[in-house]
Design an enzyme around this catalytic site. Structure first.
Site, PDB file in Angstrom:
ATOM      1  N   GLU A 129       2.873   8.916  -7.495  1.00  0.00           N
ATOM      2  CA  GLU A 129       3.318  10.291  -7.817  1.00  0.00           C
ATOM      3  C   GLU A 129       4.844  10.401  -7.725  1.00  0.00           C
ATOM      4  O   GLU A 129       5.474  11.105  -8.519  1.00  0.00           O
ATOM      5  CB  GLU A 129       2.644  11.293  -6.876  1.00  0.00           C
ATOM      6  CG  GLU A 129       1.148  11.429  -7.177  1.00  0.00           C
ATOM      7  CD  GLU A 129       0.409  12.294  -6.167  1.00  0.00           C
ATOM      8  OE1 GLU A 129       0.437  11.942  -4.973  1.00  0.00           O
ATOM      9  OE2 GLU A 129      -0.181  13.306  -6.567  1.00  0.00           O
ATOM     10  N   GLU A 172      -6.712   8.391  -3.962  1.00  0.00           N
ATOM     11  CA  GLU A 172      -7.018   9.487  -3.026  1.00  0.00           C
ATOM     12  C   GLU A 172      -8.501   9.813  -2.961  1.00  0.00           C
ATOM     13  O   GLU A 172      -9.011  10.220  -1.921  1.00  0.00           O
ATOM     14  CB  GLU A 172      -6.245  10.745  -3.434  1.00  0.00           C
ATOM     15  CG  GLU A 172      -4.773  10.714  -3.091  1.00  0.00           C
ATOM     16  CD  GLU A 172      -3.909  10.072  -4.161  1.00  0.00           C
ATOM     17  OE1 GLU A 172      -4.453   9.350  -5.035  1.00  0.00           O
ATOM     18  OE2 GLU A 172      -2.694  10.278  -4.121  1.00  0.00           O
TER      19      GLU A 172
HETATM   20  N1  CAA Z   1      -0.763   5.878   5.335  1.00  0.00           N
HETATM   21  C1  CAA Z   1      -0.715   5.446   6.614  1.00  0.00           C
HETATM   22  N2  CAA Z   1      -0.977   4.175   6.969  1.00  0.00           N
HETATM   23  C2  CAA Z   1      -1.293   3.330   5.994  1.00  0.00           C
HETATM   24  C3  CAA Z   1      -1.366   3.707   4.645  1.00  0.00           C
HETATM   25  C4  CAA Z   1      -1.071   5.057   4.331  1.00  0.00           C
HETATM   26  N3  CAA Z   1      -1.086   5.503   3.065  1.00  0.00           N
HETATM   27  N4  CAA Z   1      -1.721   2.639   3.903  1.00  0.00           N
HETATM   28  C5  CAA Z   1      -1.855   1.620   4.760  1.00  0.00           C
HETATM   29  N5  CAA Z   1      -1.600   2.026   6.022  1.00  0.00           N
HETATM   30  C6  CAA Z   1      -1.584   1.216   7.244  1.00  0.00           C
HETATM   31  C7  CAA Z   1      -2.969   0.645   7.560  1.00  0.00           C
HETATM   32  O1  CAA Z   1      -3.701   1.545   8.334  1.00  0.00           O
HETATM   33  C8  CAA Z   1      -2.610  -0.620   8.310  1.00  0.00           C
HETATM   34  O2  CAA Z   1      -2.289  -0.242   9.635  1.00  0.00           O
HETATM   35  P1  CAA Z   1      -2.669  -1.217  10.850  1.00  0.00           P
HETATM   36  O3  CAA Z   1      -1.957  -2.498  10.587  1.00  0.00           O
HETATM   37  O4  CAA Z   1      -2.222  -0.478  12.042  1.00  0.00           O
HETATM   38  O5  CAA Z   1      -4.153  -1.393  10.777  1.00  0.00           O
HETATM   39  C9  CAA Z   1      -1.316  -1.067   7.653  1.00  0.00           C
HETATM   40  O6  CAA Z   1      -0.780   0.076   6.977  1.00  0.00           O
HETATM   41  C10 CAA Z   1      -1.505  -2.161   6.631  1.00  0.00           C
HETATM   42  O7  CAA Z   1      -2.509  -1.738   5.724  1.00  0.00           O
HETATM   43  P2  CAA Z   1      -3.638  -2.735   5.205  1.00  0.00           P
HETATM   44  O8  CAA Z   1      -4.198  -3.495   6.340  1.00  0.00           O
HETATM   45  O9  CAA Z   1      -4.563  -1.928   4.368  1.00  0.00           O
HETATM   46  O10 CAA Z   1      -2.736  -3.719   4.317  1.00  0.00           O
HETATM   47  P3  CAA Z   1      -3.109  -4.446   2.968  1.00  0.00           P
HETATM   48  O11 CAA Z   1      -1.921  -5.256   2.646  1.00  0.00           O
HETATM   49  O12 CAA Z   1      -4.437  -5.090   3.057  1.00  0.00           O
HETATM   50  O13 CAA Z   1      -3.272  -3.279   1.861  1.00  0.00           O
HETATM   51  C11 CAA Z   1      -2.656  -1.301   0.655  1.00  0.00           C
HETATM   52  C12 CAA Z   1      -2.165  -2.510   1.482  1.00  0.00           C
HETATM   53  C13 CAA Z   1      -3.317  -1.791  -0.623  1.00  0.00           C
HETATM   54  C14 CAA Z   1      -1.483  -0.423   0.360  1.00  0.00           C
HETATM   55  C15 CAA Z   1      -3.719  -0.529   1.479  1.00  0.00           C
HETATM   56  O14 CAA Z   1      -3.189  -0.298   2.774  1.00  0.00           O
HETATM   57  C16 CAA Z   1      -4.113   0.807   0.935  1.00  0.00           C
HETATM   58  O15 CAA Z   1      -4.929   0.858   0.036  1.00  0.00           O
HETATM   59  N6  CAA Z   1      -3.554   1.886   1.486  1.00  0.00           N
HETATM   60  C17 CAA Z   1      -3.940   3.244   1.167  1.00  0.00           C
HETATM   61  C18 CAA Z   1      -3.500   3.656  -0.193  1.00  0.00           C
HETATM   62  C19 CAA Z   1      -3.914   5.093  -0.406  1.00  0.00           C
HETATM   63  O16 CAA Z   1      -5.062   5.474  -0.252  1.00  0.00           O
HETATM   64  N7  CAA Z   1      -2.948   5.927  -0.777  1.00  0.00           N
HETATM   65  C20 CAA Z   1      -3.167   7.315  -0.984  1.00  0.00           C
HETATM   66  C21 CAA Z   1      -2.684   8.064   0.205  1.00  0.00           C
HETATM   67  S1  CAA Z   1      -3.113   9.755   0.125  1.00  0.00           S
HETATM   68  C22 CAA Z   1      -1.929  10.411  -0.881  1.00  0.00           C
HETATM   69  O17 CAA Z   1      -1.013   9.762  -1.306  1.00  0.00           O
HETATM   70  C23 CAA Z   1      -2.181  11.869  -1.068  1.00  0.00           C
HETATM   71  C24 CAA Z   1      -1.260  12.527  -1.995  1.00  0.00           C
HETATM   72  O18 CAA Z   1      -1.548  12.767  -3.108  1.00  0.00           O
HETATM   73  C25 CAA Z   1       0.022  12.997  -1.502  1.00  0.00           C
END
Ligand code: CAA
Length: 708
Positions: A112, A132
């Site tokens: 975004e 999301e």
């Molecule tokens: N917010 C907070 N913490 C997050 C995060 C996020 N968006 N994404 C990842 N983390 C944290 C994880 O909890 C993890 O923490 P720990 O090491 O303490 O367990 C750390 O970052 C590493 O994450 P992964 O173990 O998942 O790392 P990865 O390399 O396997 O994957 C990734 C990376 C593909 C980015 C994966 O973390 C992921 O899919 N993250 C979420 C993406 C997501 O759903 N984004 C949407 C957020 S909601 C949003 O954006 C709403 C809006 O419209 C404003």
């Protein structure tokens, strides 16, 4: 006041000639936390105030661009302003062109942010997405309004409703420049930005694009919504996503943003959003082991052996071949070995037929698999997984042999689902190297891996196993030793209750319908028939001592097996099946067996409400989970949730059984268990006493997620 550099710990600004470079640097994933949001606004303002700046770039110092909003802030009551939409307004309303250099994955708010910039540059290997929906919400920072203004409506809907990461090559309309090679991205981006500034490219806000809802698009939305409603039963967010994208076509941009925000808030306040967000962190928390020294080293796993080339052994072997790790399979007889390898080949060929693998991939994977009938050939493997017959004497023999031939430091794992791992470990001279790796069937498909820690298992063996789970694309959860470990131990009361309900007057189809409506992929009777009723029967046979006090215990299932009705594989079990068809057909003969047994045992049959079925199948399962926590077999309740969602298909929109209990309220769960304890006679007293852990949590006014 203008500044040439800002270096907060999470966002930096560096001005070089006419270009202001803003870099996000918030490890591990550039989540757009309050600090990052403030940093972006501060950097934007500094760049806008500086008269020499003609263009602004936004990129990341990490391998990924940004994982989006900081999910840990959700539900946080602190002052979180500025919120992301506000930040993105500053970016989009910039009077100087803003260029997103999307150097790695951009998810959710990360994408975004890029959409709020005026130009987007990336490389061909990159993937972006709006995931999301997996958190029970929708993109709440303009994603549902800006993406359809750039991409076609179908692509925007697919990305937002499925949440799937998408190759930027499919989004060439969203990106102004897609550089072929990742290593050339920054150089090519610099050239593009320099040209844009020199040629005075205009600011180009996506919000300025207008959309109209013509009849064809309106029809598409209607059809899409119907499809989504049918495919995502139980989830709340997917249909909200469709409504939000539709608003982009119905409303002017500003009003569309307001509609998106309202729909977002509706999602946020649902049990589904709480459950799915809980599950996001639960899955990640599973790999954190309390008390484990961070510096514990992981052992190298370069070659694996599997003992037993049956269906389970073969499935396990495929996991390693799939990720390029060579596997040697051991069987006692050449014929069994050949059969096992042929079965794996057949499975790979089936995947190839479905277009999931190329012929070359099938060949490459088969080339990684070899077989032997001689333990002496296992001297060079780093990990052995035993998947032989579930009998202690057989396992001990295998582990004794492994102890003799395996090199020092090799990990010796058992795939046992019920047996005492500590006893198995004692048949070796190296119990510190012995661990349980409990795969779920089909082992090449199911994501769950229960990692069973024995009394003497070394920390580095545990850490290696958790690491290995990720390598083979599984989710590893650490559990302790007890009968059935976590998953199978908890399924036992679920199976027991579904059977008992039949004696009390419910039909298999009523029980299955209730659990199906709750969100289980199939009800307990359909599941039992698929797995084979003989499997549960053998387990009960081995545990008669522990269940003999309850003469009604799974008695109908016992009778079915004794009549040769072992399930789908023979065309009859709790249901009937037509040849080649998995559709269960209700069978009055089964109801008759239940009636006869109920009469024999003096159980009065009655109408049973759907609510009672739900509570009686699920609350004892949750109660068992509480005991498991009490006994430290699982170290946190979220681990149990991960096991249930990935191993047993518990609906993720409920977050797992323990999160579901938290959502209902533990006092209510306890009260209902007590109600059944007190109203179901002797049977109630035998099985419905609340766990000490549940009693304690209720007394302390706590829930499972706040317990550990
Ligand atoms: N917010 C907070 N913490 C997050 C995060 C996020 N968006 N994404 C990842 N983390 C944290 C994880 O909890 C993890 O923490 P720990 O090491 O303490 O367990 C750390 O970052 C590493 O994450 P992964 O173990 O998942 O790392 P990865 O390399 O396997 O994957 C990734 C990376 C593909 C980015 C994966 O973390 C992921 O899919 N993250 C979420 C993406 C997501 O759903 N984004 C949407 C957020 S909601 C949003 O954006 C709403 C809006 O419209 C404003």
């Amino acid at each position: 006041m203008s500044q040439n550099t800002i270096t907060s710990s999470v966002v930096s600004l560096e001005i070089s000639g006419a270009i202001a470079n803003i870099t996000l640097n918030s490890a591990p994933v550039n989540a757009l936390s309050k600090a990052v949001r403030l940093g972006i606004i501060e950097a934007m303002n500094a760049a806008l105030d500086n008269a020499s700046v003609k263009g602004i770039t936004i990129t990341s110092s990490l391998a990924l661009f940004s994982a989006g909003a900081d999910i840990s802030e959700f539900g946080n009551a602190d002052d979180l302003s500025p919120m992301l939409p506000e930040v993105l307004n500053v970016v989009e309303n910039s009077t100087k062109p803003v260029f997103a250099i999307v150097n790695g994955n951009a998810f959710g708010g990360g994408l975004e942010l890029a959409l709020a910039c005026h130009y987007r540059i990336t490389h061909a290997k990159n993937r972006v997405g709006l995931p999301e929906v997996h958190l029970g919400i929708l993109p709440g920072a303009g994603g549902t309004q800006r993406l359809p203004r750039l991409a076609d409506v179908q692509t925007a809907l697919d990305m937002i409703v499925t949440g799937a990461p998408t190759s930027v090559q499919k989004l060439d309309i969203v990106f102004d420049v897609i550089v072929e090679k990742p290593e050339h991205l920054f150089e090519q981006a610099a050239k593009f930005v320099a040209t844009a500034i020199e040629e005075e490219f205009p600011v180009k806000p996506v919000s300025a694009i207008t959309l109209n809802l013509d009849a064809k698009t309106a029809g598409l939305f209607e059809k899409y919504a119907q499809g989504v409603a049918a495919k995502t039963k139980g989830f709340f967010a997917p249909l909200q996503c469709v409504k939000a994208v539709k608003a982009a076509f119905e409303l002017p941009f500003e009003d569309g943003l307001k509609r998106e925000s309202a729909l977002f808030m509706e999602c946020m306040n649902t049990p589904q959003a709480r459950a799915q967000q809980h599950f996001f962190f639960a899955e990640r928390a599973a790999s954190h082991v309390q008390g484990m020294d961070k510096n514990t080293k992981v052992r190298d796993i370069k070659k694996v052996a599997i003992i037993g080339a049956g269906t389970m052994g073969g499935g396990i072997a495929m996991n390693f071949a799939n990720v390029g790790i060579p596997v040697v399979m051991l069987e006692m007889k050449q014929e069994a070995l050949d059969k096992g390898l042929a079965l794996i080949h057949k499975n790979y060929l089936n995947s190839a037929k479905k277009g999931k693998l190329s012929e070359q991939q099938v060949t490459d994977r088969m080339n990684l698999l070899s077989g032997t009938t001689d333990y002496a050939d296992l001297g060079d493997v780093d990990l052995v997984i035993e998947a032989v017959f579930e009998k202690m004497s057989v396992k001990k023999e295998v582990f004794g042999a492994l102890d003799r031939v395996c090199k020092p430091g090799a990990i010796l794992a058992s795939n046992t689902s019920t047996l005492d791992l500590n006893e198995i470990a004692q048949s070796t001279s190296r119990p510190q190297d012995v661990i349980g790796l409990h795969f779920f069937s089909p082992a090449n498909v199911m994501k769950l891996l229960e990692i069973v820690r024995g009394a003497q298992t070394a920390d580095d063996v545990i850490k290696t196993s958790l690491h290995l789970a990720k390598t083979i694309n599984k989710v590893g959860v650490l559990v302790g030793v007890c009968f059935g470990f976590v998953g199978n131990r908890m399924i036992e009361p679920y199976g027991r209750e579904s059977n008992r309900l039949m004696l009390e007057g419910a039909s298999p189809e009523q029980v299955d319908r209730v659990l199906g409506k709750f969100g289980m992929p199939m009800g307990p009777f359909t599941m039992g028939d698929m797995a084979g009723l003989d499997i549960g029967y053998f387990v009960r046979e081995s545990r008669r001592e522990f269940i003999k006090h309850d003469p009604s215990y799974c008695i109908v299932a016992d009778k079915l097996v004794e009549q040769g009705r072992v399930g789908l594989k023979c065309g009859k079990g709790a249901y009937l099946y037509e040849a080649g068809n998995r559709q269960p057909i209700p069978d009055p003969a089964v109801i008759d067996i239940a009636k006869q047994e109920a009469a024999r045992l003096g159980i009065k049959q009655r109408d049973i409400s759907d609510q009672e079925i739900l509570e009686r199948c699920l609350y004892p399962l949750i109660n068992e989970g509480a005991d498991i926590l009490h006994e430290n077999i699982a170290s946190k309740s979220s681990d149990i949730d991960v096991i249930y969602v990935y191993g047993y298909g518990f609906p993720v929109f409920r977050g797992g059984p323990m999160q579901y209990a938290d959502e209902i309220g533990l006092a209510e769960v306890k009260a209902r268990l007590e109600y059944y304890r007190d109203t179901l006679g002797e049977y109630g007293k035998q099985w419905f006493s609340p766990s000490p852990m549940l009693n304690q949590l209720v007394a302390d006014n706590k829930n499972f997620s706040s317990s550990k």
